[in-house]
Write a protein that holds these residues in place. Structure first.
Motif, PDB file in Angstrom:
ATOM      1  N   ASP A  27       1.171  -1.397   0.122  1.00 51.32           N
ATOM      2  CA  ASP A  27       0.075   0.341   0.078  1.00 51.32           C
ATOM      3  C   ASP A  27       0.523   1.245  -0.321  1.00 51.32           C
ATOM      4  O   ASP A  27       1.594   1.908   0.616  1.00 51.32           O
ATOM      5  CB  ASP A  27      -1.108  -0.321   1.091  1.00 51.32           C
ATOM      6  CG  ASP A  27      -1.805   1.239   1.046  1.00 51.32           C
ATOM      7  OD1 ASP A  27      -1.774   2.316   0.322  1.00 51.32           O
ATOM      8  OD2 ASP A  27      -3.012   1.233   2.032  1.00 51.32           O
ATOM      9  N   ASP A  29      -0.366   4.424  -0.762  1.00 51.14           N
ATOM     10  CA  ASP A  29       0.154   5.181  -0.304  1.00 51.14           C
ATOM     11  C   ASP A  29      -0.028   5.786   0.731  1.00 51.14           C
ATOM     12  O   ASP A  29       0.315   6.878   1.994  1.00 51.14           O
ATOM     13  CB  ASP A  29      -1.713   5.189  -0.014  1.00 51.14           C
ATOM     14  CG  ASP A  29      -2.169   5.467  -1.701  1.00 51.14           C
ATOM     15  OD1 ASP A  29      -1.606   5.419  -2.435  1.00 51.14           O
ATOM     16  OD2 ASP A  29      -3.870   5.204  -1.608  1.00 51.14           O
ATOM     17  N   HIS A  30      -0.499   4.300   2.028  1.00 48.15           N
ATOM     18  CA  HIS A  30       0.138   4.758   3.420  1.00 48.15           C
ATOM     19  C   HIS A  30       1.914   4.467   4.077  1.00 48.15           C
ATOM     20  O   HIS A  30       1.471   5.208   4.673  1.00 48.15           O
ATOM     21  CB  HIS A  30      -0.739   3.640   4.316  1.00 48.15           C
ATOM     22  CG  HIS A  30      -2.252   3.664   4.817  1.00 48.15           C
ATOM     23  ND1 HIS A  30      -3.160   3.413   3.271  1.00 48.15           N
ATOM     24  CD2 HIS A  30      -3.471   4.768   5.176  1.00 48.15           C
ATOM     25  CE1 HIS A  30      -4.551   4.205   3.317  1.00 48.15           C
ATOM     26  NE2 HIS A  30      -4.327   4.590   5.157  1.00 48.15           N
ATOM     27  N   LEU A 161      -1.656  10.624  -7.708  1.00 54.75           N
ATOM     28  CA  LEU A 161      -2.717  11.404  -6.772  1.00 54.75           C
ATOM     29  C   LEU A 161      -3.482  12.230  -8.825  1.00 54.75           C
ATOM     30  O   LEU A 161      -4.368  12.274  -8.543  1.00 54.75           O
ATOM     31  CB  LEU A 161      -3.358  12.445  -5.988  1.00 54.75           C
ATOM     32  CG  LEU A 161      -2.824  11.620  -4.748  1.00 54.75           C
ATOM     33  CD1 LEU A 161      -2.778  13.354  -3.865  1.00 54.75           C
ATOM     34  CD2 LEU A 161      -3.868  11.292  -3.833  1.00 54.75           C
ATOM     35  N   TRP A 339      -3.420  19.202   3.858  1.00 53.53           N
ATOM     36  CA  TRP A 339      -2.612  18.045   3.756  1.00 53.53           C
ATOM     37  C   TRP A 339      -2.023  17.803   2.696  1.00 53.53           C
ATOM     38  O   TRP A 339      -1.066  17.266   2.952  1.00 53.53           O
ATOM     39  CB  TRP A 339      -4.629  17.449   3.246  1.00 53.53           C
ATOM     40  CG  TRP A 339      -4.681  17.329   5.137  1.00 53.53           C
ATOM     41  CD1 TRP A 339      -6.621  17.570   5.182  1.00 53.53           C
ATOM     42  CD2 TRP A 339      -4.838  16.555   5.936  1.00 53.53           C
ATOM     43  NE1 TRP A 339      -6.725  17.389   6.007  1.00 53.53           N
ATOM     44  CE2 TRP A 339      -5.967  16.314   7.012  1.00 53.53           C
ATOM     45  CE3 TRP A 339      -3.433  16.521   6.916  1.00 53.53           C
ATOM     46  CZ2 TRP A 339      -5.636  16.075   8.259  1.00 53.53           C
ATOM     47  CZ3 TRP A 339      -3.406  15.037   7.869  1.00 53.53           C
ATOM     48  CH2 TRP A 339      -4.698  15.163   8.486  1.00 53.53           C
ATOM     49  N   THR A 381      -0.608  11.498   1.695  1.00 52.24           N
ATOM     50  CA  THR A 381      -1.213  10.961   1.057  1.00 52.24           C
ATOM     51  C   THR A 381      -3.408  10.106   0.715  1.00 52.24           C
ATOM     52  O   THR A 381      -3.695  10.638   0.668  1.00 52.24           O
ATOM     53  CB  THR A 381      -1.237   9.301  -0.104  1.00 52.24           C
ATOM     54  OG1 THR A 381       0.367  10.385  -0.226  1.00 52.24           O
ATOM     55  CG2 THR A 381      -1.742   9.045  -1.266  1.00 52.24           C
ATOM     56  N   PRO A 382      -2.888   9.480   2.271  1.00 51.83           N
ATOM     57  CA  PRO A 382      -4.470   9.403   2.301  1.00 51.83           C
ATOM     58  C   PRO A 382      -5.381  10.537   2.541  1.00 51.83           C
ATOM     59  O   PRO A 382      -6.664  10.172   2.713  1.00 51.83           O
ATOM     60  CB  PRO A 382      -4.372   8.296   3.511  1.00 51.83           C
ATOM     61  CG  PRO A 382      -3.056   8.477   4.245  1.00 51.83           C
ATOM     62  CD  PRO A 382      -2.500   9.240   2.559  1.00 51.83           C
ATOM     63  N   MET A 383      -5.269  11.521   3.421  1.00 49.94           N
ATOM     64  CA  MET A 383      -5.972  12.319   3.346  1.00 49.94           C
ATOM     65  C   MET A 383      -6.130  13.559   2.565  1.00 49.94           C
ATOM     66  O   MET A 383      -7.819  13.563   2.221  1.00 49.94           O
ATOM     67  CB  MET A 383      -5.280  13.068   5.213  1.00 49.94           C
ATOM     68  CG  MET A 383      -5.324  12.620   6.088  1.00 49.94           C
ATOM     69  SD  MET A 383      -6.708  11.640   7.265  1.00 49.94           S
ATOM     70  CE  MET A 383      -7.581  13.481   6.701  1.00 49.94           C
ATOM     71  N   ARG A 385      -6.380  12.644  -0.318  1.00 53.46           N
ATOM     72  CA  ARG A 385      -7.382  11.179  -1.477  1.00 53.46           C
ATOM     73  C   ARG A 385      -8.718  11.507  -0.859  1.00 53.46           C
ATOM     74  O   ARG A 385      -9.198  11.544  -1.842  1.00 53.46           O
ATOM     75  CB  ARG A 385      -6.666   9.851  -0.850  1.00 53.46           C
ATOM     76  CG  ARG A 385      -7.489   9.435  -2.594  1.00 53.46           C
ATOM     77  CD  ARG A 385      -6.744   7.566  -2.270  1.00 53.46           C
ATOM     78  NE  ARG A 385      -5.663   7.901  -2.629  1.00 53.46           N
ATOM     79  CZ  ARG A 385      -4.613   7.729  -4.091  1.00 53.46           C
ATOM     80  NH1 ARG A 385      -5.866   7.916  -5.019  1.00 53.46           N
ATOM     81  NH2 ARG A 385      -3.678   7.641  -4.673  1.00 53.46           N
ATOM     82  N   ARG A 386      -8.672  11.533   0.379  1.00 52.15           N
ATOM     83  CA  ARG A 386      -9.693  10.912   0.938  1.00 52.15           C
ATOM     84  C   ARG A 386     -11.003  12.852   0.688  1.00 52.15           C
ATOM     85  O   ARG A 386     -11.971  12.780   0.150  1.00 52.15           O
ATOM     86  CB  ARG A 386     -10.637  11.232   2.343  1.00 52.15           C
ATOM     87  CG  ARG A 386     -12.099  11.106   3.276  1.00 52.15           C
ATOM     88  CD  ARG A 386     -11.530  11.301   4.996  1.00 52.15           C
ATOM     89  NE  ARG A 386     -11.559   9.658   5.285  1.00 52.15           N
ATOM     90  CZ  ARG A 386     -10.699   9.544   6.067  1.00 52.15           C
ATOM     91  NH1 ARG A 386     -11.041  10.322   6.911  1.00 52.15           N
ATOM     92  NH2 ARG A 386     -10.086   8.412   6.488  1.00 52.15           N
ATOM     93  N   ARG A 389     -11.935  13.148  -3.029  1.00 56.60           N
ATOM     94  CA  ARG A 389     -13.538  12.748  -3.597  1.00 56.60           C
ATOM     95  C   ARG A 389     -14.440  13.337  -2.799  1.00 56.60           C
ATOM     96  O   ARG A 389     -14.866  13.428  -3.377  1.00 56.60           O
ATOM     97  CB  ARG A 389     -12.868  10.809  -3.016  1.00 56.60           C
ATOM     98  CG  ARG A 389     -12.173  10.344  -3.155  1.00 56.60           C
ATOM     99  CD  ARG A 389     -12.902   8.535  -2.893  1.00 56.60           C
ATOM    100  NE  ARG A 389     -12.087   8.389  -1.476  1.00 56.60           N
ATOM    101  CZ  ARG A 389     -11.348   7.194  -0.634  1.00 56.60           C
ATOM    102  NH1 ARG A 389     -10.775   7.361  -1.693  1.00 56.60           N
ATOM    103  NH2 ARG A 389     -11.196   7.792   0.262  1.00 56.60           N
TER     104      ARG A 389
END
Length: 415
Positions: A27, A29-30, A161, A339, A381-383, A385-386, A389
């Motif tokens: 993963d 992203d994390h 991203l 972020w 990246t995860p924040m 990406r959220r 969206r």
């Protein structure tokens, strides 16, 4: 084992172990590969491997091996900072100056203020300031470390991203670029050496003239030759800045800033950055990990790192929320930009390495800041990406309400 064999063994560990762990995690992203490389460097350092198996650590990383690693890491990170300087687009920042200065200023000043306040709280206790550091230098250095954004890594994450070439991505790069200038300017202030004031004034006076001459010469060179000439210019600028007492990284950044990105083949610069990340930057990450220290105590280090993380993340988000309100951004944009600008892994580590070299901060402060940088970068990246969206969902038009046909008669209430 000969020195050459030992050096090649270290290279096997540096190149192979992080990549293997990264693939097993599955993963990106994390856990971006850059973060994994830094974590492996910390695990191989004196705080973990050195504490668990001191004899093995001393055998794998003797002083001669450390000297060879540091030489490669020095040149690699100079090239990376030079590329960051070239990527600054001051023309675009000036064209959108109200947006650029407001957003970048708040994105820098808010975490700088909160980080400096956290630094003041930390330095109340002994052991967190370096032996040659003044309190104001350590506080300002810690505050700026909380405000840093790693522009090269930010570009890689935004490319993943798929927003690097979008208007939003270009705005984020503009904000990060302006903050980069402030970062190196503040570093120059922190590193001011009154015993070398004459040299530093001489550097400040002579550099603009030399930079003008370099720009004139670069314009006359063919594009393939410019990159070769830039290597000589990079080494010369780094040498001059270090001789003046400002540190060679300040010279490396200035060497890139005075060059126009349009003078070079953009694809060639991208390949150079990718090759640096692939071949030599892992050595810098290892050398960084080898400098970590857990002598202050794991609980205290983690607590300080958490405080710095709160100041860094909170400062960026609050600053960008204020900027979004003043500039009337779309709903959700401030959060996404906030972020994205959390990315710290590379430039902040370079910045804090310099403070450690000059003994402005202690090895304990360095370790806490390194942990903060890793956590902040892993959140990016995860924040983001959220947030992207949610931003996309807000932009999608909602379905209009369904109305009955005009011919349909409305029911009458009972009489």
């Amino acid at each position: 084992m000969t020195d050459n064999e030992l050096f090649l063994l270290i290279l096997m560990l540096v190149m192979g172990l992080p990549w293997l762990i990264w693939r097993l995690l599955g993963d990106a992203d994390h856990a971006p590969l850059v973060v994994v490389q830094i974590v492996v460097g910390v695990l191989l350092g004196p705080g973990v491997l050195g504490a668990a198996a001191p004899a093995l650590h001393a055998q794998i990383f003797p002083p001669v091996a450390i000297t060879m690693l540091n030489g490669i890491a020095l040149w690699a990170v100079m090239l990376f900072v030079w590329l960051a300087g070239i990527e600054l687009d001051l023309g675009a920042a000036w064209a959108a100056r109200r947006d650029s200065w407001t957003a970048s200023g708040l994105a820098l000043l808010t975490p700088l203020a909160l980080g400096s306040a956290a630094g003041w709280l930390i330095l109340i206790n002994p052991g967190w300031i370096g032996p040659k550091g003044e309190p104001w230098q350590a506080i300002l250095g810690i505050g700026m470390a909380c405000a840093v954004t790693a522009l090269p890594i930010l570009m890689l994450l935004m490319d993943r991203l798929a927003i690097l070439r979008t208007p939003l991505g270009q705005r984020v790069l503009r904000y990060a670029s302006l903050d980069d200038i402030a970062i190196w300017a503040v570093l120059a202030i922190i590193l001011l050496d009154w015993s070398r004031m004459e040299r530093q004034l001489g550097f400040i006076c002579v550099f603009p003239v030399v930079a003008w001459a370099v720009r004139m010469a670069m314009r006359r060179l063919a594009q393939p030759e410019r990159l070769r000439a830039s290597m000589v210019w990079l080494a010369a600028a780094g040498l001059a800045a270090d001789w003046a007492g400002l540190h060679f990284m300040v010279g490396a950044f200035l060497a890139g800033v005075i060059l126009d990105q349009s003078w070079f083949d953009g694809a060639a610069l991208d390949r150079l950055r990718d090759m640096l990340l692939l071949t030599v930057m892992p050595i810098f990450f290892l050398s960084t990990g080898l400098r970590t220290s857990w002598s202050i105590g794991s609980v205290d280090l983690i607590a300080v790192a958490a405080l710095l993380l709160a100041a860094s993340v909170g400062g960026k988000l609050i600053g960008l929320r204020i900027a979004g309100h003043l500039l009337r951004w779309r709903r959700g944009e401030a959060s996404v930009i906030g972020w994205l600008l959390q990315t710290k892994a590379l430039i902040m580590i370079i910045f804090v390495n310099i403070l450690l070299d000059r003994q402005v901060v202690s090895s304990g402060s360095f370790t806490a800041l390194l942990l903060m940088a890793l956590a902040s970068t892993m959140l990016t990246t995860p924040m983001a990406r959220r947030g992207l969206r949610r931003l996309t969902a807000l932009e999608e038009p909602s379905d209009p309400p369904v109305r009955p046909p005009l011919s349909a008669a409305a029911p009458r209430p009972p009489s």
